[in-house]
Design a protein around this motif. Sequence first.
Motif, PDB file in Angstrom:
ATOM      1  N   VAL A 160       6.216   6.205   0.563  1.00 62.20           N
ATOM      2  CA  VAL A 160       5.445   5.522   0.121  1.00 62.20           C
ATOM      3  C   VAL A 160       5.694   4.907  -1.459  1.00 62.20           C
ATOM      4  O   VAL A 160       5.917   5.810  -2.195  1.00 62.20           O
ATOM      5  N   THR A 178       1.630  -1.892  -2.201  1.00 62.43           N
ATOM      6  CA  THR A 178       1.750  -0.544  -1.725  1.00 62.43           C
ATOM      7  C   THR A 178       2.588  -0.698  -0.365  1.00 62.43           C
ATOM      8  O   THR A 178       2.184  -1.523   0.238  1.00 62.43           O
ATOM      9  N   VAL A 179       3.624   0.291  -0.338  1.00 64.58           N
ATOM     10  CA  VAL A 179       4.472  -0.051   0.883  1.00 64.58           C
ATOM     11  C   VAL A 179       4.503   1.220   1.419  1.00 64.58           C
ATOM     12  O   VAL A 179       4.986   2.446   0.756  1.00 64.58           O
ATOM     13  N   ALA A 180       4.481   1.582   2.704  1.00 69.47           N
ATOM     14  CA  ALA A 180       4.776   2.540   3.387  1.00 69.47           C
ATOM     15  C   ALA A 180       5.755   2.669   4.495  1.00 69.47           C
ATOM     16  O   ALA A 180       5.625   1.466   5.281  1.00 69.47           O
ATOM     17  N   ARG A 181       6.693   3.346   4.773  1.00 70.78           N
ATOM     18  CA  ARG A 181       7.628   3.228   5.760  1.00 70.78           C
ATOM     19  C   ARG A 181       7.728   4.681   6.391  1.00 70.78           C
ATOM     20  O   ARG A 181       7.627   5.769   6.079  1.00 70.78           O
ATOM     21  N   VAL A 198       9.258   1.480  10.965  1.00 75.00           N
ATOM     22  CA  VAL A 198       7.989   0.584  10.568  1.00 75.00           C
ATOM     23  C   VAL A 198       7.800   0.501   9.086  1.00 75.00           C
ATOM     24  O   VAL A 198       7.833   1.505   8.382  1.00 75.00           O
ATOM     25  N   MET A 200       5.475  -1.028   6.310  1.00 78.93           N
ATOM     26  CA  MET A 200       4.216  -1.623   6.039  1.00 78.93           C
ATOM     27  C   MET A 200       3.719  -1.757   4.568  1.00 78.93           C
ATOM     28  O   MET A 200       4.081  -1.157   4.055  1.00 78.93           O
ATOM     29  N   GLU A 201       3.302  -3.030   4.486  1.00 73.53           N
ATOM     30  CA  GLU A 201       2.968  -3.372   3.291  1.00 73.53           C
ATOM     31  C   GLU A 201       1.681  -4.210   3.070  1.00 73.53           C
ATOM     32  O   GLU A 201       1.281  -4.799   4.111  1.00 73.53           O
ATOM     33  N   ASN A 202       0.979  -3.669   2.284  1.00 77.52           N
ATOM     34  CA  ASN A 202      -0.586  -4.306   2.197  1.00 77.52           C
ATOM     35  C   ASN A 202      -0.835  -5.604   1.972  1.00 77.52           C
ATOM     36  O   ASN A 202      -1.909  -6.532   2.461  1.00 77.52           O
ATOM     37  N   GLN A 203       0.232  -6.425   1.734  1.00 76.55           N
ATOM     38  CA  GLN A 203       0.254  -7.888   1.509  1.00 76.55           C
ATOM     39  C   GLN A 203       1.024  -8.618   2.650  1.00 76.55           C
ATOM     40  O   GLN A 203       0.862  -9.894   2.224  1.00 76.55           O
ATOM     41  N   LEU A 204       1.712  -8.035   3.459  1.00 72.87           N
ATOM     42  CA  LEU A 204       2.711  -8.806   4.470  1.00 72.87           C
ATOM     43  C   LEU A 204       2.531  -8.445   5.683  1.00 72.87           C
ATOM     44  O   LEU A 204       2.031  -7.231   6.066  1.00 72.87           O
ATOM     45  N   THR A 206       3.335  -6.443   8.906  1.00 77.57           N
ATOM     46  CA  THR A 206       4.536  -5.154   9.257  1.00 77.57           C
ATOM     47  C   THR A 206       5.750  -5.749   9.908  1.00 77.57           C
ATOM     48  O   THR A 206       5.936  -6.668  10.453  1.00 77.57           O
TER      49      THR A 206
END
Lengths: 269, 677
Positions: A160, A178-181, A198, A200-204, A206
Amino acid sequence: MQRLLILILLSPLSLFSQNSYGHLAGGRSAGLAHATVALPNGFSTHHNQAGLALLRQKQVSASYQQRYLVNDLQLGHLGFSTPVANGHLGLAITQFGFEHFSETKIGLAYAQKLGKFISAGVQVNYEQNFVAEAQTFQTLTFETGLLAQVNEHLNLGFHVYNPTGSWLNENAELRLPTVARLGAAYTFSEEALWVAEVFMENQLSTRYSTGFEYRLLNFMALRAGLAIADDYEGTFGLSAYLEDFSLNVAYQYGFILGPNLSYGLQWAF
Amino acid sequence: MGFLRALLTILILGIGLILRAQVPTEELENELESLAEGNEENETDLIQLAENLQILQQNPIEVNFASSEDLEQIPYLNIFQIANLLRYREETGMLYGAFELTVIKGWDQATIAQVLPYLSFATQKVVPEIKLKNVARYSQHNLLARSILDLQPRQGFKDGSYKGPRGNHYLRYRGQYQDLISIGFTAQQDPGEPWGGPYQKLGVDFLSGHLALSNYGALKNLVVGDYQVEFGQGLALWSSLAFGKGAETVGIKRFARGVRPFTGAEENRFMRGVASTWQIQDWEVSAFYSRHAIDANVDELDTSLQALNVSSLRTTGLHRTAGELSGKDQNTLQTMGGNVNFNYQQLKVGATLVNYQLELSLQASDRVYQKFRFSGKEVTNSSLHFNYLFLDLNIFGEIAFDAQGHSAQILGLQSQPAEAFHASLLVRNLAKEYRFIYNAPFAETGANGERGAYLGLQWQLHKDWQWRAYLDVYEFTWPRFRADAPSRGNDLLSQFNWQGSRWLSAYLRFRQETRQMNSQQETRIQGLEWEQRYSLRLHAVYTLASQWRLSSRYEHSWYHLGSQAETGSVLFQDLRYQFNRWPLQLTARYALINTASFNTRIYAYENDLTYAFSIPPYYGESTRFYLLADWDLTKDLTFQAKYAITRFFDRAEISSGNQAINGPVNSELRMQLRWRF
């Protein structure tokens, strides 16, 4: 004028998303569609610092990417890591942009094994956002990751970036993403590897990606990958190994945004 | 040689099973989570389920003397496994250990490992005596004190709408002597509820207690105080909450537990008075009487009619504002009735009668969808129910009536024709006029004239692979909330479970919920349109070197209503570490959440304090983090604390009205002390 237009067009990606999937670096990683959060290597300072804990040698890594074959959209990465007493230390610099606009991230990472099968890493970043004839913003961010060796074939990784949702500048309302992978790496044999992730970013949207690597000859490996987000992306990669060095080239083709070329170099010693 | 090898195999298997059986908590958590999936609002019953299992663990069922009803208390066993065990016992005599279970049809290793903590293989029936000395010496006591504090004040506290302080407090005691005597009380205070006078006569907002005697000769149960009653398939009387559709796709039959003490904190759904069940040979007779105050919205006194009317009953249990406090205990519900069950070999038939009386009359609603909601002062329900097991086929059902003759029916069928395959079928038909107060049939809502058919499957495709699925199609013959016409719907779930090794498991779940709702389009004639929710989840759990337990999840959800379409996703990582040097366990989660709106919310079970269950909806553009510490201060004393924080990126205010938080961050601190003595 052309530059300005591109800047405006790409601003949602570039201005606010230093670590978003528009900025994934590494030649080997690019060939695998950047599904590499669970894959420890010299670029772990960029993808998942926990992976550093599994490296036994010092590493120097460098990569260069020209996005959409446009001279002004260049992504450069330079990393160094070394084993220390109980863990592994890393330093990485990433820069994106051109003379009138650039994003720079300098990160200091530390990773350690927490047990036989699990490692964790953390990185503190100094980030700078420069726009010519405008204000330059700086901030500190951090990122952290985990890598679990579930069995002799399977690694699972989680990473993250900016978990606390730091701002680049709150007054200017520039928030860093914020990015979680979350991903897996499965080693079929010494020659064959499969990865999936996967992102996942809060602004784009997935991003889902997967890749396959096949070390065809002792000195050569082939890679292919596929990523799906707003755009579909196919990737192909080639590596040449020469003693402690590996040279990686990757070609990515986005169905909407077009081609990227990445070059990478790794030196383990 | 062969004998030695067999003996060795049995020993290794036996030891393996026992070792595995020592960690039922994780299984229980998974079970509770999967049960909770479709039942997000029914948290209270999880407390009772968890507590029942805990009590069962302390007082394991004696396999050599247990009846099928005793064994039905273990949620992991199905009726066929129970019948096969009883048949085996009848044919071969007593069982001497866990290894014998492996030869019983339908008892696979996973099941045995799950149920072993709840079984005892004693070969002599121990009949405990109720002597004061023994009760004092051998009783087990459990005292639990919990406080929860929202760290950001909500609007209701700032402007004084909430009359009480911000903390949520809970105190609970339960004493148990074997499975014979139970005594307990629960006190609860929600945030914003005032303490003491003039609002609270008893000092706290909710107080509950019981004294119960069980399994004493012919007396199966006697409860004085607060209790729950469950009979049949829940059509006529089921005062507690019950699970609906979830990942447990075949275990849909209601196991009515008759009369049992109430230990939850559901403030408006229990009985208060006295209840008893007696067993005389094959007959089981229960009777109960209950009378207690319930919350209601009371209308202004109509001087011309000289009568008070209530417009609705309140079920939230919250008494924070002047309005909520004014409705507290404004009506009285008296419930009385009984049940008779007759068991003959594999057949069980029963009859239930219940009468409810309100002190103040409930007004008929002027809303069309509530036209058939119960109104007036009195409801009477009666029902006949049965359960029959024939070889590998189990058929069960209930038919219930109200005093006006409107009926509701449920008929179910389940079969396990092969060890690897289990199927359940259930049809229900509830007349739209059928009136009830405490019921909980297996249904979508169980109201508005619901009719439906459910098919559930569980198939062990391979040693490591299991497939679970259900399909439920239903219709409402009368309008319901947000659907101004009779409507239809269907739900589907398909889940593949993979057990890669003892240390690694994963599942992939697809779920679809489709139903008709009022159209959002602005046309002159408003029709219905389909509302669809889909979700796809990949979840993996892995244990590393026994100290680390990790789980990872990614879930994506889709929502459609007419032309409106949204998506959402959640990614989280859990980490649990058990220290070797200290009796301390840490659990943490980090989740990144991105859903377009509340429509695409994704529910996720969170590890929490013992007996506090948390299944919050994850929604918006946000992150969530929590850290839970579980510290055994001594063998009998445990301290737990949980800190949780949610940060929103897409809003400057969380929630609305009195519950609004001014700011994008919501955090809370929970602490609990648990003493077993």
